[in-house]
Design a protein around this motif. Structure first.
Motif, PDB file in Angstrom:
ATOM      1  N   UNK A  85      48.013 -56.799  17.602  1.00  0.00           N
ATOM      2  CA  UNK A  85      49.137 -57.193  16.744  1.00  0.00           C
ATOM      3  C   UNK A  85      48.731 -58.269  15.739  1.00  0.00           C
ATOM      4  N   UNK A  86      47.905 -59.218  16.162  1.00  0.00           N
ATOM      5  CA  UNK A  86      47.413 -60.238  15.240  1.00  0.00           C
ATOM      6  C   UNK A  86      46.619 -59.596  14.101  1.00  0.00           C
ATOM      7  N   UNK A  87      45.792 -58.626  14.444  1.00  0.00           N
ATOM      8  CA  UNK A  87      44.979 -57.931  13.449  1.00  0.00           C
ATOM      9  C   UNK A  87      45.866 -57.147  12.478  1.00  0.00           C
ATOM     10  N   UNK A  88      46.887 -56.484  13.005  1.00  0.00           N
ATOM     11  CA  UNK A  88      47.814 -55.731  12.150  1.00  0.00           C
ATOM     12  C   UNK A  88      48.589 -56.669  11.232  1.00  0.00           C
ATOM     13  N   UNK A  89      49.004 -57.805  11.746  1.00  0.00           N
ATOM     14  CA  UNK A  89      49.723 -58.782  10.931  1.00  0.00           C
ATOM     15  C   UNK A  89      48.837 -59.305   9.808  1.00  0.00           C
ATOM     16  N   UNK A  90      47.598 -59.628  10.129  1.00  0.00           N
ATOM     17  CA  UNK A  90      46.664 -60.114   9.109  1.00  0.00           C
ATOM     18  C   UNK A  90      46.473 -59.073   8.002  1.00  0.00           C
ATOM     19  N   UNK A  91      46.334 -57.823   8.383  1.00  0.00           N
ATOM     20  CA  UNK A  91      46.161 -56.746   7.402  1.00  0.00           C
ATOM     21  C   UNK A  91      47.419 -56.586   6.551  1.00  0.00           C
ATOM     22  N   UNK A  97      49.948 -59.727  -0.068  1.00  0.00           N
ATOM     23  CA  UNK A  97      49.425 -60.661  -1.074  1.00  0.00           C
ATOM     24  C   UNK A  97      48.820 -59.892  -2.237  1.00  0.00           C
ATOM     25  N   UNK A  98      48.106 -58.818  -1.940  1.00  0.00           N
ATOM     26  CA  UNK A  98      47.501 -57.990  -2.987  1.00  0.00           C
ATOM     27  C   UNK A  98      48.584 -57.357  -3.855  1.00  0.00           C
ATOM     28  N   UNK A  99      49.643 -56.893  -3.200  1.00  0.00           N
ATOM     29  CA  UNK A  99      50.760 -56.282  -3.933  1.00  0.00           C
ATOM     30  C   UNK A  99      51.408 -57.294  -4.879  1.00  0.00           C
ATOM     31  N   UNK A 100      51.594 -58.516  -4.401  1.00  0.00           N
ATOM     32  CA  UNK A 100      52.216 -59.556  -5.242  1.00  0.00           C
ATOM     33  C   UNK A 100      51.328 -59.956  -6.417  1.00  0.00           C
ATOM     34  N   UNK A 101      50.003 -59.880  -6.246  1.00  0.00           N
ATOM     35  CA  UNK A 101      49.088 -60.191  -7.353  1.00  0.00           C
ATOM     36  C   UNK A 101      49.157 -59.133  -8.449  1.00  0.00           C
ATOM     37  N   UNK A 102      49.426 -57.880  -8.068  1.00  0.00           N
ATOM     38  CA  UNK A 102      49.416 -56.782  -9.051  1.00  0.00           C
ATOM     39  C   UNK A 102      50.794 -56.552  -9.693  1.00  0.00           C
TER      40      UNK A 102
END
Length: 103
Positions: A85-91, A97-102
């Motif tokens: 779950x931690x790994x999924x949250x990080x992804x 964040x990538x979506x907000x940059x674009x």
């Protein structure tokens, strides 16, 4: 694959460079622990041509996090689920964040 190719792959986090024995030694745990987290599907080691498990640095970091939780008293199955779950949250956070940059 030449020797030069093999050495250049050592910097690759996903290259399965570590045997089960070496991985257990590096993590300060047992081979049984590595088998258990494999059975819980936290990590799936690659296999050598002879069928031996091989672990990458990325997999060792995941295993180390699970070990921290288990050492703190968390049952192994729960520890594996938490790490997943931690790994999924990080992804998801990375994608957000990538979506907000674009946009």
């Amino acid at each position: 694959m030449t020797a030069d190719d093999s050495f250049s792959r050592l910097d690759d986090d996903d290259y399965p460079a570590y045997t089960m024995g070496r991985a257990a030694e590096m993590l300060g745990t047992t081979q049984g622990f590595l088998r258990a987290i494999g059975e819980a599907r936290l990590i799936t080691p690659l296999r050598s041509p002879g069928g031996h498990r091989r672990y990458s640095r990325y997999q060792l970091r995941i295993a180390a996090r699970a070990r921290e939780l288990v050492d703190g008293g968390t049952p192994i199955d729960a520890a594996c689920r938490i790490v997943i779950l931690e790994d999924q949250l990080e992804e998801a956070q990375r994608i957000n964040a990538e979506h907000h940059r674009t946009t």
